[in-house]
Design a protein around this motif. Structure first.
Motif, PDB file in Angstrom:
ATOM      1  N   LEU A  40      19.192 -11.470  -4.865  1.00  0.00           N
ATOM      2  CA  LEU A  40      18.449 -10.817  -5.945  1.00  0.00           C
ATOM      3  C   LEU A  40      17.056 -11.419  -6.095  1.00  0.00           C
ATOM      4  N   MET A  41      16.924 -12.735  -5.860  1.00  0.00           N
ATOM      5  CA  MET A  41      15.602 -13.360  -5.929  1.00  0.00           C
ATOM      6  C   MET A  41      14.719 -12.942  -4.759  1.00  0.00           C
ATOM      7  N   LEU A  42      15.318 -12.733  -3.591  1.00  0.00           N
ATOM      8  CA  LEU A  42      14.538 -12.385  -2.405  1.00  0.00           C
ATOM      9  C   LEU A  42      14.173 -10.908  -2.355  1.00  0.00           C
ATOM     10  N   ARG A  43      15.099 -10.031  -2.770  1.00  0.00           N
ATOM     11  CA  ARG A  43      14.930  -8.589  -2.535  1.00  0.00           C
ATOM     12  C   ARG A  43      14.774  -7.775  -3.814  1.00  0.00           C
ATOM     13  N   GLY A  44      14.852  -8.401  -4.988  1.00  0.00           N
ATOM     14  CA  GLY A  44      14.738  -7.655  -6.224  1.00  0.00           C
ATOM     15  C   GLY A  44      16.053  -6.999  -6.619  1.00  0.00           C
ATOM     16  N   ASN A 103       6.883 -16.279   3.191  1.00  0.00           N
ATOM     17  CA  ASN A 103       5.877 -15.231   3.365  1.00  0.00           C
ATOM     18  C   ASN A 103       6.284 -14.135   4.345  1.00  0.00           C
ATOM     19  N   GLN A 104       7.494 -14.202   4.898  1.00  0.00           N
ATOM     20  CA  GLN A 104       7.870 -13.177   5.867  1.00  0.00           C
ATOM     21  C   GLN A 104       7.894 -11.803   5.207  1.00  0.00           C
ATOM     22  N   LYS A 105       7.638 -10.788   6.027  1.00  0.00           N
ATOM     23  CA  LYS A 105       7.483  -9.433   5.486  1.00  0.00           C
ATOM     24  C   LYS A 105       8.796  -8.665   5.427  1.00  0.00           C
ATOM     25  N   SER A 106       9.820  -9.112   6.131  1.00  0.00           N
ATOM     26  CA  SER A 106      11.113  -8.429   6.095  1.00  0.00           C
ATOM     27  C   SER A 106      12.019  -9.082   5.066  1.00  0.00           C
ATOM     28  N   SER A 107      12.844  -8.270   4.437  1.00  0.00           N
ATOM     29  CA  SER A 107      13.841  -8.751   3.474  1.00  0.00           C
ATOM     30  C   SER A 107      13.208  -9.476   2.299  1.00  0.00           C
ATOM     31  N   VAL A 116       6.471  -8.858  -1.146  1.00  0.00           N
ATOM     32  CA  VAL A 116       5.944  -9.683  -0.062  1.00  0.00           C
ATOM     33  C   VAL A 116       4.847 -10.569  -0.657  1.00  0.00           C
ATOM     34  N   LEU A 117       4.907 -11.867  -0.364  1.00  0.00           N
ATOM     35  CA  LEU A 117       3.952 -12.835  -0.908  1.00  0.00           C
ATOM     36  C   LEU A 117       3.137 -13.461   0.221  1.00  0.00           C
ATOM     37  N   GLN A 118       2.053 -14.107  -0.154  1.00  0.00           N
ATOM     38  CA  GLN A 118       1.235 -14.867   0.784  1.00  0.00           C
ATOM     39  C   GLN A 118       0.953 -16.215   0.137  1.00  0.00           C
ATOM     40  N   LEU A 119       1.919 -17.114   0.218  1.00  0.00           N
ATOM     41  CA  LEU A 119       1.833 -18.404  -0.454  1.00  0.00           C
ATOM     42  C   LEU A 119       1.177 -19.437   0.457  1.00  0.00           C
ATOM     43  N   SER A 120       0.462 -20.363  -0.151  1.00  0.00           N
ATOM     44  CA  SER A 120      -0.151 -21.460   0.598  1.00  0.00           C
ATOM     45  C   SER A 120       0.804 -22.649   0.626  1.00  0.00           C
ATOM     46  N   GLU A 121       0.505 -23.626   1.500  1.00  0.00           N
ATOM     47  CA  GLU A 121       1.318 -24.838   1.543  1.00  0.00           C
ATOM     48  C   GLU A 121       1.286 -25.557   0.196  1.00  0.00           C
ATOM     49  N   GLY A 122       0.118 -25.556  -0.437  1.00  0.00           N
ATOM     50  CA  GLY A 122       0.003 -26.216  -1.734  1.00  0.00           C
ATOM     51  C   GLY A 122       0.888 -25.575  -2.785  1.00  0.00           C
TER      52      GLY A 122
END
Length: 229
Positions: free
Chosen positions: A111-115, A50-54, A58-64
């Motif tokens: 590529l998966m992290l930054r597009g 969920n970090q906003k850099s790199s 940007v996602l907001q994932l839950s533990e589940g």
């Protein structure tokens, strides 16, 4: 009796979903950039996802959601759970699970992290993970991934059409299936024959006509021939 060798990864018939891709790439990133904290606990992995850099997007994932992704990746032998005295930790099995060398795994993770990125952008962004000698070496690994045979699971990256105004084409991964291409902007309708000119041109024509009239009046006042004006 030895365990069967895992089938080659095929993003076309069994693609990862977006959360699985983020989890897998985050594990790969942290194993390279913060090895002292690796393998990761579930809490640390959620924070990394969920970090906003790199990150793009940007996602907001839950533990589940992250745990569900880990369970799916574990079934495909792409991650491994490491039992600890107090809390379980997770590590990736990316290069072996996908069937690529470490350098290619780095490029796929970026590529998966930054597009989508150009080869030059990938070389710069990989600096903390792996130092590629030059852009040509990055392109060589990308070409190898793009030309991966069907027997090995098929291509894992594709070169996208160059965007309007862009100097270079960008690469996208295929671990989640074919990339979604932006829809082309609709072409402007051609101006009808004999139609009105744009407003700016009309304003300029009106200004020229006014100047002509002024010149004619001045010529008449000075007794000059205004025929050529």
């Amino acid at each position: 009796m030895s365990a069967p060798f895992p089938a080659p990864f095929d993003g076309r018939s069994q693609p990862l979903d977006g959360v699985q891709a983020r989890v897998l790439a985050t594990l790969m990133e942290k194993s390279r950039t913060v090895p002292d904290s690796y393998p990761l606990t579930l809490n640390s992995l959620v924070a990394g996802c969920n970090q906003k850099s790199s990150r793009e997007p940007v996602l907001q994932l839950s533990e589940g959601e992250v745990q569900e992704a880990l369970d799916g990746l574990r079934r495909r032998a792409l991650v491994v759970e490491i039992g600890g005295a107090r809390v379980a930790r997770w590590e990736h099995n990316f290069p072996r699970g996908v069937g690529v060398p470490d350098q290619s795994a780095v490029l796929l993770s970026l590529l998966m992290l930054r597009g989508p990125q150009t080869a030059g952008e990938l070389r710069i962004n990989a600096e903390r993970w792996h130092r590629f000698a030059d852009i040509s070496s990055v392109e060589a690994f990308l070409d190898e991934l793009a030309e991966r045979s069907d027997e090995r699971g098929g291509p894992l990256v594709a070169l996208l059409p160059r965007a309007p105004g862009a100097r270079e084409s960008r690469w996208a991964h295929l671990l989640c299936g074919a990339p979604q291409l932006p829809e082309a902007a609709p072409a402007s309708a051609p101006a009808p024959a004999g139609g009105a000119l744009p407003d700016r041109v009309q304003a300029l024509e009106a200004e020229v006509a006014a100047l002509r009239a002024t010149v004619h009046r001045l010529c008449e006042q000075l007794g000059l021939d205004a025929a050529g004006a």
